[in-house]
Design a protein around this motif. Structure first.
Motif, short mmCIF file in Angstrom:
data_model
loop_
_atom_site.label_atom_id
_atom_site.label_comp_id
_atom_site.label_asym_id
_atom_site.label_seq_id
_atom_site.Cartn_x
_atom_site.Cartn_y
_atom_site.Cartn_z
N PRO A 1 0.45 -1.09 -0.33
CA PRO A 1 0.52 0.07 -0.08
C PRO A 1 0.78 1.44 0.40
O PRO A 1 0.64 2.50 -0.47
CB PRO A 1 -0.82 -0.53 1.49
N TYR A 2 2.64 1.22 0.42
CA TYR A 2 2.54 2.61 0.96
C TYR A 2 4.00 2.30 -0.21
O TYR A 2 4.37 3.74 -0.07
CB TYR A 2 3.53 2.58 2.02
N GLN A 3 3.75 1.68 -1.49
CA GLN A 3 4.46 2.04 -2.36
C GLN A 3 4.12 2.61 -3.47
O GLN A 3 2.92 2.55 -4.04
CB GLN A 3 5.31 0.52 -2.66
N GLY A 4 5.10 3.10 -4.72
CA GLY A 4 4.49 3.82 -5.88
C GLY A 4 5.31 3.46 -6.88
O GLY A 4 6.21 2.73 -7.18
N ALA A 5 4.81 3.72 -8.33
CA ALA A 5 5.42 3.24 -8.98
C ALA A 5 6.10 4.84 -9.48
O ALA A 5 5.24 5.77 -10.37
CB ALA A 5 3.75 2.89 -10.27
N LEU A 6 7.06 4.87 -10.36
CA LEU A 6 8.08 5.68 -10.96
C LEU A 6 7.88 5.89 -12.88
O LEU A 6 7.48 4.52 -12.74
CB LEU A 6 9.51 5.74 -10.81
N CYS A 7 7.31 6.87 -12.74
CA CYS A 7 7.03 6.99 -14.35
C CYS A 7 7.95 8.37 -15.04
O CYS A 7 7.72 8.90 -14.41
CB CYS A 7 6.23 6.47 -14.81
N ALA A 8 7.77 8.37 -16.10
CA ALA A 8 7.36 9.85 -17.12
C ALA A 8 5.85 10.27 -16.72
O ALA A 8 4.99 9.31 -16.14
CB ALA A 8 8.46 9.83 -18.69
N GLN A 9 6.65 11.83 -16.49
CA GLN A 9 5.58 12.72 -16.42
C GLN A 9 4.81 12.05 -17.39
O GLN A 9 3.22 12.58 -17.00
CB GLN A 9 5.77 14.13 -16.22
N THR A 10 5.17 12.24 -18.99
CA THR A 10 3.68 11.87 -19.45
C THR A 10 3.89 10.30 -19.17
O THR A 10 2.74 9.96 -20.66
CB THR A 10 4.95 12.08 -20.60
N GLY A 11 3.76 9.85 -19.25
CA GLY A 11 3.40 8.47 -18.60
C GLY A 11 2.12 7.97 -18.57
O GLY A 11 1.41 9.25 -18.27
N HIS A 12 1.12 7.60 -19.51
CA HIS A 12 -0.20 7.26 -19.52
C HIS A 12 -1.22 6.85 -17.68
O HIS A 12 -1.91 7.20 -17.86
CB HIS A 12 -0.29 6.00 -20.30
N ILE A 13 -0.47 6.07 -17.02
CA ILE A 13 -1.11 6.45 -16.15
C ILE A 13 -0.58 7.16 -15.32
O ILE A 13 -1.88 7.24 -13.96
CB ILE A 13 0.37 5.00 -15.19
N ASN A 14 0.13 8.02 -16.04
CA ASN A 14 0.66 9.81 -15.09
C ASN A 14 -0.95 11.25 -15.60
O ASN A 14 -1.14 11.39 -14.37
CB ASN A 14 1.47 10.25 -14.31
N VAL A 15 -1.38 9.83 -16.61
CA VAL A 15 -2.10 11.65 -17.19
C VAL A 15 -3.11 10.72 -18.17
O VAL A 15 -4.02 11.53 -17.59
CB VAL A 15 -1.30 11.75 -18.91
N HIS A 16 -3.60 10.21 -18.14
CA HIS A 16 -4.62 9.62 -19.18
C HIS A 16 -5.42 8.46 -18.79
O HIS A 16 -6.63 7.60 -19.62
CB HIS A 16 -3.94 9.08 -20.55
N GLU A 17 -5.20 7.63 -17.42
CA GLU A 17 -6.64 6.94 -16.94
C GLU A 17 -6.66 6.75 -15.77
O GLU A 17 -7.62 5.81 -14.85
CB GLU A 17 -4.74 5.79 -16.41
#
Lengths: 341, 341, 341, 341
Positions: free
Chosen positions: C75-91
């Motif tokens: 629960p306390y862990q996160g996913a690193l990704c590019a700022q433009t990553g789909h999971i960061n922007v469009h989901e």
């Protein structure tokens, strides 16, 4: 009004409060990493008889339950417990809010058995559609239960055995642990609990602390990164020393057990004399919670002077009330109550 | 092997598939905003008899249930349903994974009553500790139920009434709706359902579609921003037209009802003849799911040629099996099965 | 209108559709446990060059991303990704809805580097207050990225190395994988990806399937109980064979790569000729997504006949548009478009 | 060691502790429904100048932030805040654990502007794919910020205006509110904050309480059923009177402001004299947090006697340290520190 409705209508035991007073003007690092917390941890490791446990201090019971359970479960796993279990009934769905189903089993006197756990586990895995169902992974028990009853050492040993066989965690909610450990007639000690569970907590709030629960974790999988979870769930007290100090006060001598004995003795006195007066009990409890069946007219009269918790309707004319004693209950109040009955 | 274990062992009704074939090489905008979805929405609004409903197409049942329920509830609210309800048993805790407790009531034949809902609501609010409990806010029913039974129009009307009185949402899971609407003996129509619920869905997957469920929302609070939730929960199909096209195929003529009638007729033929042979039924179903009590030795023999779902043990020597017919079931297969019995 | 705004405005490749047609009237068990799914799994294990991977078929990309990521993180862990990553922007915050923070890093051309990952990891653990911060545990990359760019084999190898050093999972979103693998100039093969990631998926929806993504898991911790999670998140298709069949059609011969090559060839033709006409590109992509800088007046004119995605404003008078080709793009449409430019 | 690393290394203000001592042996009902909490609520309503607000007492800041934000947002909605905002950086993803994305904006000196909020809102709704993105619904600001800075009344008024225009909630985190309100140079009062926000909290933990935060809610949508959420999130203190009592002690006279003035005065003394010595500051703060740029060799020396928080590296040879004063800071300690510098 004299309050018997629960065991947290009080402040703190004077010795606990004194500890806070004595140290109030000191400075210390925050979040439970101060020397008092360290000292309390060392002390409790000694008292529970295991040096290999991790110890954390949290503020309250619901927070403690949800944090431990969330640490234990993957998203599709659930917690087995008695239908009357606190997590199933009185925590506003805190476990579900973390994403996990509470898998309630029909309890008897607030308890569940090893056989029930085994059956729940086996029937899950035997079902061809088990991937469509919540996987049982943790067993939650409370000791004393919400109905004042206690597990025997044999029952706990059986639960441990079945959890080992089935790959389940065993978690014991000890919100009222003092009142369980101190009961005349129990054969369960604090070190038994530490030996037989994967995690449990020693309740402070309902005993002599202002607030505070002490989580003792023996299973390594539950230890990992536990402090991240405490913080995320909002349970990490900034001035964490307040928790360590209170548990120090309760455990640097026999105070915790003494408070338990006081409450239990008064509860048993009440029980014995009410039984002699012909009152019936809803539950055969040897701890600080007593569930008495009272005629409604009588109850109305009593409630002019005393407060109780209404547990359930017994029949058309009777109510089951809960009477709680605590470390703070005065003997004269019990006598006054007995006189009124 | 001839498969009777459920109603989704098939492909799509040929007319549905044809629609996909005919349009395959066209281009269209995605996410359900294409002309076919629009046309399907218009058609379904007509069929359900309400112009004021919002219509969304989702891929599967669990996804649909969790999305609607998550749209309806604030974090501390829960969904009342029968203990046998799909959301309580067979969705791997999908509702809990969204943070909400499923508040299971002891159903009768898979159904719950208005009186039960009222009692659950009233006892919550009457309890002094209600803030410590999950607040009931939505009633989930399935029609047909997981046991093949149906609500009557009066029962639905009573549920509607109690939901209005108590401020609860009424949500109907119509995964097998065709088989319910087409049953001989039901007095419930599609427009009744649209009139009496706050949201429901018309099941495609278990009827004649490759996949797809059509959510019909009439309550304005559930309409707001619903597409955000579909997307977040992973239910927004990129090539959304596939859903619109399939529902068009099923609703531009009487096909949906026709498929329901076909399955129900064969189920009733099976039931009647098995009853005549002396077989007992676990549930008195008039829809496409039939629950037959079969001796284990007989069952073993049958399972050389046919597949069934094992519902539960009946006694030491008998099993309750579920036999499903569907739009695709061949009459000759039913006859073969009857012969084997 | 001719649609270039994305690569899912189409139906399925005829060979994929044919597979569904041919098998439509068969019966099969559900939920991905049918022979076609098994066959597709065997085939894909061969194609990716690893027999030790688990393979699951899901319906769409957001669902796939959230399910894999939820399987990976506590629960306390996160996913690193590019700022433009789909999971960061469009989901729509699907990862957050599962309780996990997306830890966005400033990407370059849609990509992140091993050095950035290392720095994020190291600075987390070096921070005295790290328990108060989300712990990075998974690296999410897309290949091709949302900007059409590709990782090199060296870059992927470096990411793998840093993930091994730091105890991080590496997850690759291959929604448009065919267009990446088939690009002229890439040195990354499907077996490289299978060798270097802990999990990745082979996109079907944006290539030639009606829908469907194929998850390939090599890390054992991610394999465990994955099907429970698919079901819980609503991603388990009842008629699961539809997914197996489509991937069979795409992988029983060279079709998947062939579709990729077709789209890439047309994209490069477009790029080359537009460059010759003097058009500038926002991103140097060698895959099916081309980002062209177009004067607004010109754009208005083009949009009478063609649809594009508006990526971003370039300056006061120019827009960056995205032009997608796909397996289905007709050469004549590209020529028509070139003519219009 | 003399501790300056934060403002919660202390116990409680003696007057606060005295209140707990005086009432310790009383009995009272639990969960914040006791007369002391009622009295504290009445007092605070007066002090903030609004009778129409709901007031709740919670234990800590993270808990308070997550509870208010979870009350405000539907599952697909997010909270706008500065990149440096506490909820974005130092709460272990507590908001995400409730399912909501934190939408971080590049702050300036820890603050965000009305224009930034407007732009975030407008660009969301202008985007054709907005249903694929997290919808901004709440603005989170802290006052003082994590960098010691303050909003002006005009800035707060502008934020209020833009929130009204855009349908956003404005929530102010006042963990260090006393130090903000008491700053020389601020034009923002407690009643301004109550007038301009939808919810805010008055911090106790970092001021003179043992623990405790007082949430003031003016927006009716946030008021509804708030106590359910407090309980579910584990924030409902059993002996709730402890919170009421402490806030009574801080607000029945001018104590809260007095503590703020004390800390701010010493911070400004420190700042002025360090500036005179030629030290540079990383941030121009007029509150109790001062961010000083110190040469590493000097820092090592200072840290033999004093503890600071390391905020960030300034350059190869310098560190930015945070020095916090509080209600408990002794003037002689400041002088000692100044001497050491």
């Amino acid at each position: 009004m004299i309050m018997f409705q629960n065991d947290y209508v009080e402040g703190a035991h004077p010795a606990v409060l004194q500890k806070l007073i004595d140290t109030n003007m000191e400075q210390s690092v925050g979040y439970g990493e101060d020397p008092y917390c360290e000292e309390a941890r060392a002390r409790i490791r000694k008292v529970v008889g295991r040096e290999d446990v991790d110890i954390h201090f949290l503020v309250g019971g619901t927070q403690t339950n949800l944090t431990v359970i969330d640490a234990a479960l993957r998203p599709y796993q659930g917690a087995l417990c008695a239908q009357t279990g606190h997590i199933n009934v009185h925590e506003t769905g805190a476990v579900e809010a973390c994403g996990h189903k509470v898998l309630a089993l029909p309890g008897k006197d607030g308890k569940i058995t090893a056989a029930q756990v085994k059956e729940a586990h086996d029937s899950h895995w035997a079902d061809g559609a088990h991937e469509h169902m919540v996987q049982p992974k943790l067993v939650y028990i409370s000791h004393p239960t919400e109905l004042g009853t206690l597990y025997t050492k044999q029952e706990l040993t059986d639960l441990r055995k079945v959890c080992d066989e089935c790959g389940l965690y065993l978690f014991l909610d000890g919100a009222r642990l003092a009142y369980g450990l101190a009961a005349e007639g129990t054969d369960v000690t604090l070190s038994d609990i530490a030996a037989l569970t994967d995690a449990f907590y020693i309740g402070g709030t309902k005993v002599g602390a202002l607030f505070g629960e002490c989580v003792v974790i023996s299973h390594s999988a539950l230890k990992e990164d536990f402090r991240y979870l405490i913080k995320q769930k909002g349970g990490m007290l900034a001035k964490g020393r307040l928790l360590g100090l209170q548990f120090l006060a309760m455990f640097e001598n026999d105070l915790y057990m003494e408070m338990g004995r006081h409450a239990d003795r008064l509860a048993m006195k009440l029980k014995k004399e009410l039984q002699e007066k012909g009152y019936r009990f809803y539950m055969d409890s040897i701890t600080n919670q007593q569930f008495v069946i009272v005629e409604d007219t009588k109850l109305q009269e009593l409630e002019k002077e005393f407060l109780f918790n209404h547990e359930t309707r017994y029949d058309a004319d009777h109510t089951v009330i809960r009477i709680c004693t605590s470390w703070a209950t005065k003997e004269e109040h019990i006598e006054k109550l007995l006189a009124a009955f």
